[in-house]
Design a protein around this motif. Sequence first.
Motif, short mmCIF file in Angstrom:
data_model
loop_
_atom_site.label_atom_id
_atom_site.label_comp_id
_atom_site.label_asym_id
_atom_site.label_seq_id
_atom_site.Cartn_x
_atom_site.Cartn_y
_atom_site.Cartn_z
N VAL A 87 -58.18 -26.93 -24.27
CA VAL A 87 -58.28 -27.73 -25.50
C VAL A 87 -58.60 -29.15 -25.06
O VAL A 87 -57.80 -29.79 -24.37
CB VAL A 87 -56.96 -27.67 -26.29
N VAL A 112 -59.03 -32.59 -28.76
CA VAL A 112 -59.05 -32.01 -30.11
C VAL A 112 -58.24 -32.87 -31.09
O VAL A 112 -57.10 -33.25 -30.82
CB VAL A 112 -58.52 -30.57 -30.09
N LYS A 118 -57.40 -33.00 -35.38
CA LYS A 118 -57.50 -32.24 -36.62
C LYS A 118 -56.89 -33.03 -37.76
O LYS A 118 -55.74 -33.49 -37.68
CB LYS A 118 -56.78 -30.89 -36.50
N VAL A 157 -53.20 -33.17 -35.74
CA VAL A 157 -53.29 -33.12 -34.27
C VAL A 157 -54.08 -34.33 -33.81
O VAL A 157 -55.14 -34.63 -34.36
CB VAL A 157 -53.97 -31.81 -33.79
N LEU A 189 -55.84 -34.14 -28.57
CA LEU A 189 -55.00 -33.28 -27.72
C LEU A 189 -55.80 -32.70 -26.56
O LEU A 189 -56.93 -32.26 -26.72
CB LEU A 189 -54.44 -32.15 -28.57
N LYS A 218 -48.10 -27.77 -33.67
CA LYS A 218 -48.23 -26.63 -32.75
C LYS A 218 -48.94 -25.44 -33.39
O LYS A 218 -49.82 -24.83 -32.77
CB LYS A 218 -46.86 -26.22 -32.22
N THR A 277 -51.01 -25.52 -35.94
CA THR A 277 -52.40 -25.92 -36.19
C THR A 277 -53.24 -25.72 -34.93
O THR A 277 -54.38 -25.23 -34.99
CB THR A 277 -52.47 -27.38 -36.66
N VAL A 278 -52.69 -26.07 -33.77
CA VAL A 278 -53.40 -25.86 -32.51
C VAL A 278 -53.64 -24.37 -32.28
O VAL A 278 -54.74 -23.95 -31.89
CB VAL A 278 -52.62 -26.48 -31.33
N PRO A 292 -61.66 -27.71 -35.41
CA PRO A 292 -61.26 -29.09 -35.09
C PRO A 292 -62.12 -30.10 -35.82
O PRO A 292 -63.31 -29.87 -36.05
CB PRO A 292 -61.49 -29.18 -33.58
N ILE A 321 -62.92 -26.47 -27.92
CA ILE A 321 -62.01 -25.46 -27.39
C ILE A 321 -62.82 -24.48 -26.56
O ILE A 321 -63.84 -23.95 -27.03
CB ILE A 321 -61.28 -24.73 -28.53
N LYS A 374 -48.90 -34.64 -31.31
CA LYS A 374 -49.28 -34.84 -29.91
C LYS A 374 -48.27 -34.16 -29.00
O LYS A 374 -47.20 -33.73 -29.45
CB LYS A 374 -49.37 -36.34 -29.58
#
Length: 354
Positions: free
Chosen positions: A17, A20, A22, A30, A33, A53, A55-56, A66, A71, A222
């Motif tokens: 990742v 990234v 978002k 996010v 990241l 977390k 969302t990732v 994103p 990714i 983060k």
Amino acid sequence: MHDTTPPSAPGDIAVSVQGVHKQFGDLVAVKDLDIDIRAGEFFSMLGPSGSGKTTVLRMIAGFEEPTAGRILLHGQDVTRAAPFDRQVNTVFQDYALFPHLSIAENVAYGLKVRGVGKAERARLVAEALEQVQLAHAAERRPSQLSGGQRQRIALARALILRPKVLLLDEPLGALDKQLREQMQFELKQIQREVGITFVFVTHDQEEALTLSDRVAVFNDGKIEQVGTPREVYEFPDTEFVARFLGITNLLSGEAAGRLLGSSEPHSVRPERVHLADPSAPLDGGTVAIAGSVIEAVYAGARTRYLIETEGGTRFISEKQNTQTPRTEPSVRRGDAVSVRFARDHAIAVGGERG
């Protein structure tokens, strides 16, 4: 953010990742990241609700795109690829089993969609059910199984497609405590047997420590810290990590200066804080503070004490209950005690690694 693990070669990275970001309208979920998840590891993303977390995880799966960044899965850029074009599979908390299909048919569903022949499907389903120890339940319906059994069926259905990465979105969240703990060991054993990269989302600190090769602690979109369970627990990078990952006594400012000779924040875990008779001798490497017990809580395997010291600082001390069952506790509420811990057990938050 501090990651104490050694770098991996590019070919060893299952998920990368990179930068990234978002955003949902005005909400930033996010923030810029960066994570590298190694092939074959059990990697947990741990954090409170709303920390980013899930969302990732959804962006890795392809369910969300994103706003910025990219990714990679095993070196291939999949940032804009559809979920079905990624070699990943996802296990959700609600399991999403088809109620009208048998267990064997549920597990076989993905293979059938891919056009795998009937004989080959039957062979692979039998192997998958044997792996999760549910071969005897092949003809039952999901409603005839327990929560733990349904969780294992959902896992078998995801693993039978042999994804390169398996994503797990709080899959044990609906289970009671005893079954949840049992499934943690089973899940880790299955992951080791199949050798597939597991990316696991949870808000349960003990679960993350039990299961993971490495843990990423999320806060406010983060990552605060990445490391092995031992590293993030013993050597927290930030006050948030120290507080979120278990219980801690956090000393800072005047209290830290008076007791430790340094005003920077220090973390002392409760299991390393001991209570002694105020008259007991003291060695040079131990910090001792006079105080009184204001609460004693029996919790089965351990007892937790809350102590207020003469300087107004409160400490939590925790001891294992190793006495015989009928032995009365030696420390009670109202007792005058000496709160003690080894000076080198006070870890500077964000300080040098021991």
